[in-house]
Design a protein around this motif. Structure first.
Motif, PDB file in Angstrom:
ATOM      1  N   GLY A   7      32.940 -12.096 -38.233  1.00  0.00           N
ATOM      2  CA  GLY A   7      33.052 -11.055 -37.230  1.00  0.00           C
ATOM      3  C   GLY A   7      33.943 -11.480 -36.073  1.00  0.00           C
ATOM      4  O   GLY A   7      34.751 -10.698 -35.566  1.00  0.00           O
ATOM      5  N   ASP A   8      33.786 -12.717 -35.674  1.00  0.00           N
ATOM      6  CA  ASP A   8      34.586 -13.271 -34.584  1.00  0.00           C
ATOM      7  C   ASP A   8      36.078 -13.189 -34.940  1.00  0.00           C
ATOM      8  O   ASP A   8      36.894 -12.697 -34.149  1.00  0.00           O
ATOM      9  CB  ASP A   8      34.142 -14.727 -34.371  1.00  0.00           C
ATOM     10  N   TYR A   9      36.422 -13.650 -36.124  1.00  0.00           N
ATOM     11  CA  TYR A   9      37.823 -13.600 -36.566  1.00  0.00           C
ATOM     12  C   TYR A   9      38.314 -12.166 -36.679  1.00  0.00           C
ATOM     13  O   TYR A   9      39.456 -11.867 -36.326  1.00  0.00           O
ATOM     14  CB  TYR A   9      37.980 -14.298 -37.920  1.00  0.00           C
ATOM     15  N   ILE A  83      31.894  -5.267 -40.006  1.00  0.00           N
ATOM     16  CA  ILE A  83      32.014  -6.618 -40.584  1.00  0.00           C
ATOM     17  C   ILE A  83      30.679  -7.354 -40.642  1.00  0.00           C
ATOM     18  O   ILE A  83      30.344  -7.937 -41.661  1.00  0.00           O
ATOM     19  CB  ILE A  83      33.032  -7.464 -39.796  1.00  0.00           C
ATOM     20  N   ASP A  84      29.933  -7.338 -39.578  1.00  0.00           N
ATOM     21  CA  ASP A  84      28.688  -8.116 -39.551  1.00  0.00           C
ATOM     22  C   ASP A  84      27.442  -7.304 -39.842  1.00  0.00           C
ATOM     23  O   ASP A  84      26.328  -7.838 -39.822  1.00  0.00           O
ATOM     24  CB  ASP A  84      28.543  -8.847 -38.212  1.00  0.00           C
ATOM     25  N   GLY A  85      27.608  -6.033 -40.087  1.00  0.00           N
ATOM     26  CA  GLY A  85      26.449  -5.208 -40.433  1.00  0.00           C
ATOM     27  C   GLY A  85      25.626  -4.782 -39.245  1.00  0.00           C
ATOM     28  O   GLY A  85      26.087  -4.850 -38.108  1.00  0.00           O
ATOM     29  N   SER A  86      24.422  -4.359 -39.526  1.00  0.00           N
ATOM     30  CA  SER A  86      23.523  -3.829 -38.498  1.00  0.00           C
ATOM     31  C   SER A  86      23.418  -4.715 -37.266  1.00  0.00           C
ATOM     32  O   SER A  86      23.353  -5.936 -37.370  1.00  0.00           O
ATOM     33  CB  SER A  86      22.138  -3.633 -39.088  1.00  0.00           C
ATOM     34  N   ILE A  87      23.389  -4.087 -36.112  1.00  0.00           N
ATOM     35  CA  ILE A  87      23.263  -4.863 -34.878  1.00  0.00           C
ATOM     36  C   ILE A  87      21.822  -4.904 -34.396  1.00  0.00           C
ATOM     37  O   ILE A  87      21.526  -5.424 -33.337  1.00  0.00           O
ATOM     38  CB  ILE A  87      24.160  -4.307 -33.753  1.00  0.00           C
TER      39      ILE A  87
END
Ligand code: FES
Ligand code: FES
Lengths: 146, 146
Positions: A7-9, A83-87
DNA sequence: ATATACTCTACTATGTTAATAGAGTTTATA
DNA sequence: TATAAACTCTATTAACATAGTAGAGTATAT
């Protein structure tokens, strides 16, 4: 919400493209150097972002990537969720599993919802247009770092 | 912030003890049934909570656990931070690794800080005293579920 | 033709999570 | 004092997620 390297990238990649919006295309190689990411890993992430409709690509010589939409129409929340899915801080109901005997009686439920809303409120209100401006000063020095 | 099963069970355990605060001791076995957790897993978690100063225990027959402090002096944030660790969405600096070339120039930094603060604001302002009252109605029916 | 750059799939090393297992210690009480 | 009940402690494990790595394939400007 937990942001992974992926996610960072991804966020840095989209910002990099936002900084080149309207300009020429950006190659994976160049981008990888600027955002300090492994080329082959970044490759996968860019392909994902493409499937998500965030970016487009041109193949062959003089190929590269570009943003599909104006930077002001893309938020940090859009990218993170994709990208990272559910927050959400906890998945109370996933598949057939339920974390509490009775979700409706659960006294923690409201807390997680409040956290979710507070988080959304932050990440859904920052666009890459805004971020690009912030990064702009360093960019004009021709040596910006992300 | 991501709540693990460990954290989830820990919160429910502390709530269970809050509901019995002042009353008799609570055994792992009984608690495990009420909060629907594996006994041996809950065992480890309770030992952790003990090391963290959240709870106390009495060994031997008629042993069990109890809260160390009044429920109103313990927040959800206290337990989550202790059991699941940092609530930050991303660890920008851990050990010698730094996620961005220049943390001070990083345009994402503020976003993560805002998320952190918004999250803290929720979980640090809910005590188990408050939660116990919410759960109270069902408790008085002698068959509360967590 | 060929170099450059994107595309796609498979594999792997490492770490975390969610347990499980079992031996040991303490204490009330019959 | 024997015993059952209940906490204590350490080790191990299966499953999964993460963060890559590897390599063969496709498209295109020159
Ligand atoms: S329903 Fe999700 S924690 Fe209780
Ligand atoms: S310094 Fe943490 S994301 Fe940039």
């Amino acid at each position: 919400m937990k942001i992974t390297f992926r996610g960072d990238y991804a966020l840095k990649a989209v910002l990099d493209l936002a900084l080149h919006y309207g300009d020429e295309l950006v190659t994976i190689h160049d981008m990888a150097q600027r955002i300090d990411a492994p080329v082959k890993f970044l490759e996968q992430i860019l392909l994902d972002l493409k499937k998500g409709g965030f970016i487009e690509s041109r193949r062959g010589k003089v190929g590269g990537f570009l943003l599909s939409k104006p930077p002001y129409n893309v938020t940090v929340g859009d990218v993170v969720r994709f990208i990272d899915g559910s927050i959400e801080p906890i998945a109370c109901v996933k598949d057939k599993y339920v974390s509490c005997k009775d979700v409706y009686k659960c006294v923690f439920r409201k807390i997680w919802q409040d956290v979710y809303e507070a988080t959304s409120n932050v990440i859904d209100n920052v666009t890459f247009g805004q971020l690009a401006i912030k990064a702009g000063a360093a960019e004009h020095a021709l040596e910006y770092s992300i």
